[in-house]
Design an enzyme around this catalytic site. Sequence first.
Site, PDB file in Angstrom:
ATOM      1  N   ASP A 178     -14.174  -1.050   7.252  1.00 23.50           N
ATOM      2  CA  ASP A 178     -14.225  -2.016   8.360  1.00 23.50           C
ATOM      3  C   ASP A 178     -15.628  -2.011   8.971  1.00 23.50           C
ATOM      4  O   ASP A 178     -15.807  -2.048  10.195  1.00 23.50           O
ATOM      5  CB  ASP A 178     -13.153  -1.733   9.425  1.00 23.50           C
ATOM      6  CG  ASP A 178     -12.953  -2.922  10.379  1.00 23.50           C
ATOM      7  OD1 ASP A 178     -13.576  -3.976  10.166  1.00 23.50           O
ATOM      8  OD2 ASP A 178     -12.170  -2.777  11.338  1.00 23.50           O
ATOM      9  N   ARG A 229     -21.313 -10.677   8.070  1.00 24.76           N
ATOM     10  CA  ARG A 229     -21.900 -11.461   9.179  1.00 24.76           C
ATOM     11  C   ARG A 229     -22.672 -12.711   8.750  1.00 24.76           C
ATOM     12  O   ARG A 229     -23.231 -13.395   9.592  1.00 24.76           O
ATOM     13  CB  ARG A 229     -22.812 -10.595  10.055  1.00 24.76           C
ATOM     14  CG  ARG A 229     -22.110  -9.411  10.690  1.00 24.76           C
ATOM     15  CD  ARG A 229     -21.095  -9.830  11.723  1.00 24.76           C
ATOM     16  NE  ARG A 229     -20.567  -8.683  12.467  1.00 24.76           N
ATOM     17  CZ  ARG A 229     -19.275  -8.461  12.654  1.00 24.76           C
ATOM     18  NH1 ARG A 229     -18.364  -9.292  12.153  1.00 24.76           N
ATOM     19  NH2 ARG A 229     -18.868  -7.427  13.355  1.00 24.76           N
ATOM     20  N   ASN A 288     -11.482  -1.921  17.103  1.00 27.11           N
ATOM     21  CA  ASN A 288     -10.186  -2.586  17.120  1.00 27.11           C
ATOM     22  C   ASN A 288      -9.583  -2.530  15.728  1.00 27.11           C
ATOM     23  O   ASN A 288     -10.167  -3.100  14.809  1.00 27.11           O
ATOM     24  CB  ASN A 288     -10.381  -4.045  17.553  1.00 27.11           C
ATOM     25  CG  ASN A 288      -9.073  -4.787  17.705  1.00 27.11           C
ATOM     26  OD1 ASN A 288      -8.003  -4.186  17.703  1.00 27.11           O
ATOM     27  ND2 ASN A 288      -9.153  -6.098  17.804  1.00 27.11           N
ATOM     28  N   HIS A 301     -23.081  -4.994  14.742  1.00 31.50           N
ATOM     29  CA  HIS A 301     -23.344  -5.731  15.983  1.00 31.50           C
ATOM     30  C   HIS A 301     -24.755  -5.422  16.436  1.00 31.50           C
ATOM     31  O   HIS A 301     -25.268  -4.326  16.194  1.00 31.50           O
ATOM     32  CB  HIS A 301     -22.358  -5.315  17.085  1.00 31.50           C
ATOM     33  CG  HIS A 301     -20.969  -5.806  16.868  1.00 31.50           C
ATOM     34  ND1 HIS A 301     -20.626  -7.134  16.952  1.00 31.50           N
ATOM     35  CD2 HIS A 301     -19.832  -5.146  16.544  1.00 31.50           C
ATOM     36  CE1 HIS A 301     -19.334  -7.267  16.704  1.00 31.50           C
ATOM     37  NE2 HIS A 301     -18.827  -6.076  16.434  1.00 31.50           N
TER      38      HIS A 301
HETATM   39 ZN   LIG Z   1      -9.396  -5.998  11.806  1.00 29.89          ZN
HETATM   40 ZN   LIG Z   2     -12.423  -5.924  10.129  1.00 29.87          ZN
END
Ligand SMILES: [Zn+2]
Ligand SMILES: [Zn+2]
Length: 423
Positions: free
Chosen positions: A304, A64, A277, A308
């Site tokens: 992953d 980020r 996702n 957030h």
């Molecule tokens: Zn992805």
């Molecule tokens: Zn990712």
Amino acid sequence: MIDILITNGRVIDPANGVDQICDVSINKGKITGIGKPRGKGKETIDAAGKIVAPGLIDLHVHCREPGHEEEETIATASAAAVAGGFTTICAMPNTHPPQDDERAVQYVIQRAAEADLARVLPAGCLTKNRTGEELAEMGMMREAGAVAFTDDGDGINSSAVMQRALQYTKLIGLPLLQHCQDSDLAGGSMNSGAVAVRLGLSGMASSGEQIMLRRDLELVERTGARYHVMHVSSAGSVELIRQAKADGLPVTAEATPHHLLLTDAACMSYDPNYKMNPPLRSADDVEALRAGVADGTIDCLATDHAPHSTEEKELEFGLAPFGIISLDCAMALYAKALIGSGLMGWPGLIDRMSAGPAKLLDGSLGQISVRSEADVVIIDPKTRWTVNVNKFASISRNCPYHGWKLKGRAVTTIVGGQIKFSL
Ligand SMILES: [Zn+2]
Ligand SMILES: [Zn+2]
């Protein structure tokens, strides 16, 4: 004198086929001995009853920074990594602005050096500004230190751009990491199926993943480029990858903790911490993914890790952003999914978390060999603990595993011969 001497641990080093009780010596940042030590340690760690493994590698972390330092920074992601037993993470380039030129790549390397915790290897964007149209300056980014290329967050929709991207990554010798999702078939907020219908939420079918994967495999066959499938989520994709490997294509793949542990039934709670996702899918998909990791179709485990802010994740399910964090607790989650289910033992699990991802990175990482980098994790495989997101080193709290009771934990993480974490 030896800088760090680790005694009596069960050394599991899949890259060298090692699984035995012995000592490991570390000097000046390198592994200098495996077996009987020559001398005493300045620092001695008694690893009796514990596993001594190559430092874990996570190919898929969203740090980020720059752009959303209130959610995570390169320093806090590095701290979460070493707390989870990871000595190397690959930083995804969907930052703001995106990591699509050599200056952005240099910035990641500089911030990682300042944090001085885990190794942070930057991935660069495949296309300029992540728009999927014009190829980014990948050669320049490789010179600056990028280790792979991806537009993660989105797949490359145009077949012509994808073909050129594969030709170019092949030319410069680095892997292309694809987020397989046909954008024309995206747009939903969870897996399509009975649960989505019941909840009145729009769905994303696994065919959106498989259609892009099928096309990509055709292009990989034509170009011969190294291709890595990120966060595989469906049984159909596992089978496509299995077949591609049988056909001899240079394909690798990864699976996340959430796709190995959770199904779309979790969305019944309307909790956005189950919105990711690709989305959580069916129990059959989970079973196929686990079998794929166990038989080596899926080479790597990758989190992953997607931080957030709480405000964003408190929006209603349909509006909340995709993604969850898990770096701090990933290893025990993988152990629950794969060792707890009886499919694999620790050697296999450690392979998918060290030697497997190291193969994409072309370095001397992911092994315990004399003269290799002294990146080592000591794991207590028996310790039981409860996940508490409030104790995470990560800034964000969007994690569905809060309160889970897990088994197995990193107790000491050594990066380049220096202890960066100990419990
Ligand atoms: Zn992805
Ligand atoms: Zn990712």
